[in-house]
Design an enzyme around this catalytic site. Sequence first.
Site, PDB file in Angstrom:
ATOM      1  N   ILE A  64     -10.364  -7.677 -13.349  1.00 34.50           N
ATOM      2  CA  ILE A  64      -9.260  -6.745 -13.700  1.00 34.50           C
ATOM      3  C   ILE A  64      -8.606  -7.279 -14.855  1.00 34.50           C
ATOM      4  CG2 ILE A  64      -7.046  -6.081 -12.722  1.00 34.50           C
ATOM      5  CD1 ILE A  64      -8.354  -6.095  -9.820  1.00 34.50           C
ATOM      6  N   HIS A  84     -38.402   6.331 -23.152  1.00 39.65           N
ATOM      7  CA  HIS A  84     -38.306   5.621 -24.274  1.00 39.65           C
ATOM      8  C   HIS A  84     -37.468   6.601 -25.428  1.00 39.65           C
ATOM      9  CE1 HIS A  84     -38.759   3.111 -27.903  1.00 39.65           C
ATOM     10  NE2 HIS A  84     -39.344   4.362 -28.591  1.00 39.65           N
TER      11      HIS A  84
HETATM   12  P1  FAD Z   1      -7.297   0.311  -0.582  1.00 42.84           P
HETATM   13  O1  FAD Z   1      -7.683   1.323  -1.633  1.00 42.84           O
HETATM   14  O2  FAD Z   1      -6.191  -0.375  -1.180  1.00 42.84           O
HETATM   15  O3  FAD Z   1      -6.739   1.573   0.279  1.00 42.84           O
HETATM   16  C1  FAD Z   1      -5.626   1.389   1.363  1.00 42.84           C
HETATM   17  C2  FAD Z   1      -4.627   2.222   1.670  1.00 42.84           C
HETATM   18  O4  FAD Z   1      -4.091   2.004   2.681  1.00 42.84           O
HETATM   19  C3  FAD Z   1      -3.721   2.380   0.663  1.00 42.84           C
HETATM   20  O5  FAD Z   1      -3.599   3.478  -0.213  1.00 42.84           O
HETATM   21  C4  FAD Z   1      -2.175   1.953   1.167  1.00 42.84           C
HETATM   22  O6  FAD Z   1      -1.136   2.767   0.989  1.00 42.84           O
HETATM   23  C5  FAD Z   1      -2.845   2.345   2.810  1.00 42.84           C
HETATM   24  N1  FAD Z   1      -2.135   1.497   3.556  1.00 42.84           N
HETATM   25  C6  FAD Z   1      -2.039   0.402   3.920  1.00 42.84           C
HETATM   26  N2  FAD Z   1      -1.557   0.012   4.862  1.00 42.84           N
HETATM   27  C7  FAD Z   1      -1.117   1.084   5.637  1.00 42.84           C
HETATM   28  C8  FAD Z   1      -0.397   1.229   6.635  1.00 42.84           C
HETATM   29  N3  FAD Z   1       0.154   0.375   7.761  1.00 42.84           N
HETATM   30  N4  FAD Z   1      -0.224   2.695   7.226  1.00 42.84           N
HETATM   31  C9  FAD Z   1      -0.479   3.757   6.276  1.00 42.84           C
HETATM   32  N5  FAD Z   1      -1.306   3.352   5.110  1.00 42.84           N
HETATM   33  C10 FAD Z   1      -1.452   2.156   4.639  1.00 42.84           C
HETATM   34  N6  FAD Z   1     -13.413  -1.451  -7.520  1.00 42.84           N
HETATM   35  C11 FAD Z   1     -14.546  -0.914  -7.722  1.00 42.84           C
HETATM   36  O7  FAD Z   1     -15.416  -1.007  -6.981  1.00 42.84           O
HETATM   37  N7  FAD Z   1     -14.777  -0.393  -9.097  1.00 42.84           N
HETATM   38  C12 FAD Z   1     -13.708  -0.439 -10.037  1.00 42.84           C
HETATM   39  O8  FAD Z   1     -14.123  -0.356 -11.226  1.00 42.84           O
HETATM   40  C13 FAD Z   1     -12.438  -1.230  -9.560  1.00 42.84           C
HETATM   41  N8  FAD Z   1     -11.423  -1.335 -10.683  1.00 42.84           N
HETATM   42  C14 FAD Z   1     -10.254  -1.672 -10.032  1.00 42.84           C
HETATM   43  C15 FAD Z   1      -9.302  -1.824 -11.023  1.00 42.84           C
HETATM   44  C16 FAD Z   1      -8.121  -2.068 -10.560  1.00 42.84           C
HETATM   45  C17 FAD Z   1      -6.994  -2.188 -11.525  1.00 42.84           C
HETATM   46  C18 FAD Z   1      -7.827  -2.461  -9.343  1.00 42.84           C
HETATM   47  C19 FAD Z   1      -6.328  -3.062  -8.568  1.00 42.84           C
HETATM   48  C20 FAD Z   1      -8.902  -2.654  -8.230  1.00 42.84           C
HETATM   49  C21 FAD Z   1     -10.178  -2.028  -8.816  1.00 42.84           C
HETATM   50  N9  FAD Z   1     -11.207  -2.151  -7.924  1.00 42.84           N
HETATM   51  C22 FAD Z   1     -12.218  -1.517  -8.432  1.00 42.84           C
HETATM   52  C23 FAD Z   1     -10.968  -2.320  -6.513  1.00 42.84           C
HETATM   53  C24 FAD Z   1     -10.891  -1.204  -5.424  1.00 42.84           C
HETATM   54  O9  FAD Z   1      -9.724  -0.519  -6.012  1.00 42.84           O
HETATM   55  C25 FAD Z   1     -10.714  -1.767  -3.970  1.00 42.84           C
HETATM   56  O10 FAD Z   1     -11.890  -2.309  -3.617  1.00 42.84           O
HETATM   57  C26 FAD Z   1     -10.881  -0.539  -3.364  1.00 42.84           C
HETATM   58  O11 FAD Z   1      -9.687   0.241  -3.451  1.00 42.84           O
HETATM   59  C27 FAD Z   1     -10.836  -0.863  -1.709  1.00 42.84           C
HETATM   60  O12 FAD Z   1     -10.614   0.205  -0.826  1.00 42.84           O
HETATM   61  P2  FAD Z   1      -9.847   0.145   0.623  1.00 42.84           P
HETATM   62  O13 FAD Z   1     -10.139   1.501   1.101  1.00 42.84           O
HETATM   63  O14 FAD Z   1     -10.385  -1.174   1.373  1.00 42.84           O
HETATM   64  O15 FAD Z   1      -8.242  -0.124   0.398  1.00 42.84           O
END
Ligand code: FAD
Length: 467
Positions: free
Chosen positions: A187, A446
Amino acid sequence: KTAATAYDVVIIGGGPGGYNAAIRAGQLGLSVACVEMRETLGGTCLNVGCMPSKALLHASEMFEAANTEFAKIGIEVAPKLNLDQMHASKNESVTALTKGIEFLFKKNKAVWIKGKGRITGPGTVEVEAADGSKTTLSAKDIVIATGSEPTPLPGVDFVPGKVVDSTGALSLPAVPKKLIVVGAGIIGLELGSVWRRLGAEVTVVEYLPRITPGMDSDLATAFQRALTKQGMSFKLGSKVTGSKVTDAGVELTVEPAAGGAAETLTGDVVLVAIGRRPYTTGLGLETVGVQTDKRGVIVGDHFKVAPGLWVIGDVTTGPMLAHKAEEDAVAAIELIAGKAGHVDYNLVPSVVYTFPEVAWVGKTEDQLKADGVAYKSGKFPFSANSRAKINHETDGYAKVLADAVTDRILGVHIMGPQAGEMIGEACIAMAFGGASEDIARTSHAHPTRSEAVKQAAMGVEGWTMQA
Ligand code: FAD
């Protein structure tokens, strides 16, 4: 008190883990609700992660190409940055993507419940909406998909616009003159690249003596060289111990990690990108007797934490990547639906979306050496690949690692333009238990850059021929 609304599955979190789980549950005919507290679906990835960062990487790469590459191939332009428009274009793409998830929810009969979810006991989730009103949901199965948040750095407090996390760095209103990035992970290097291309002087400070831990060290060295050539500076083996925001900018106190005299670095903006940690604040895990490990990770066994309680994505074990969260989601829902579900984390590819890109899957050479595995290696540089040569994009190489006895592919590592697209064939080959000879004897079009992967595989066999 009104009766709880009952669902087969209630998912907490609407990121790539949560929304893919909701859609898959809907497809399998389960009644499903997804609790998300943001104003939009899509989680970190769509709102403040993968997607906006890739929008800025793409736009800034084109800006830099217009400034430095176009003239060489006979296109004369005088590019001028319109940062407001760049942000507007990024925001427009993000909105289109998050709306797309809403559409998929409707199509698959998944219900989005807006608000913060809290587990209040086995099979029950209480949702508090932004206006403070509460609803109770009951579920046969609850899936925790609450994701992660940026890890703060002790002694370095976030100050809007000055000391920022990745979310702040995605929407800086002006190009900083000097940007200091703390943390040489994916990142930090992606966002550092964006602002360097747009005109910032970028210094990356990293505690370890190398960049991008987890990347094959051979590749990391080549990658650091490429970024340095582009004008990024590195201060490795250095520990940031404090910060002070002044009218002029931010003063960072930095010491050698091995001990020694401290020095002060000054920048207009500091980006803290030292990693991410699981997010479980206010989730009510204590009500179901679930504990996290010392890093805050909820550990499941094949995604199962307790009867009727599952965990997927960044908040559990495995790489913190969107496509990993997506695989977890499908596997967990299929297990809930009584089918088989499994994800091989060794086959989850990693990609750094800089220029050149770096992508890899499977084991690094460092891991194979540490594990005492006998392996063969084939390597092919893009400077000998005709497509890369024609496009003047010759930095980097492809490397294939295979078992010395069976020839089974153990790892593939690529640094080069569009490496992220090229790694897909390695994932497929490895998922099928393929040998390096399988790639070496498969026809690749290619002239394409993917021929470098074939040539590297031929290198394992000892018969690389293209030059
Ligand atoms: P998240 O995407 O974090 O989603 C969790 C959601 O749960 C959030 O929207 C949050 O609001 C919600 N939430 C949490 N607790 C509660 C609650 N109690 N009640 C209701 N809602 C709740 N990964 C890649 O594979 N490729 C990339 O290019 C990449 N680039 C990235 C760039 C940046 C700048 C960042 C910060 C991350 C990047 N990632 C990338 C990582 C990727 O964003 C995460 O791995 C992915 O979003 C994880 O998915 P998730 O569903 O586990 O969690």
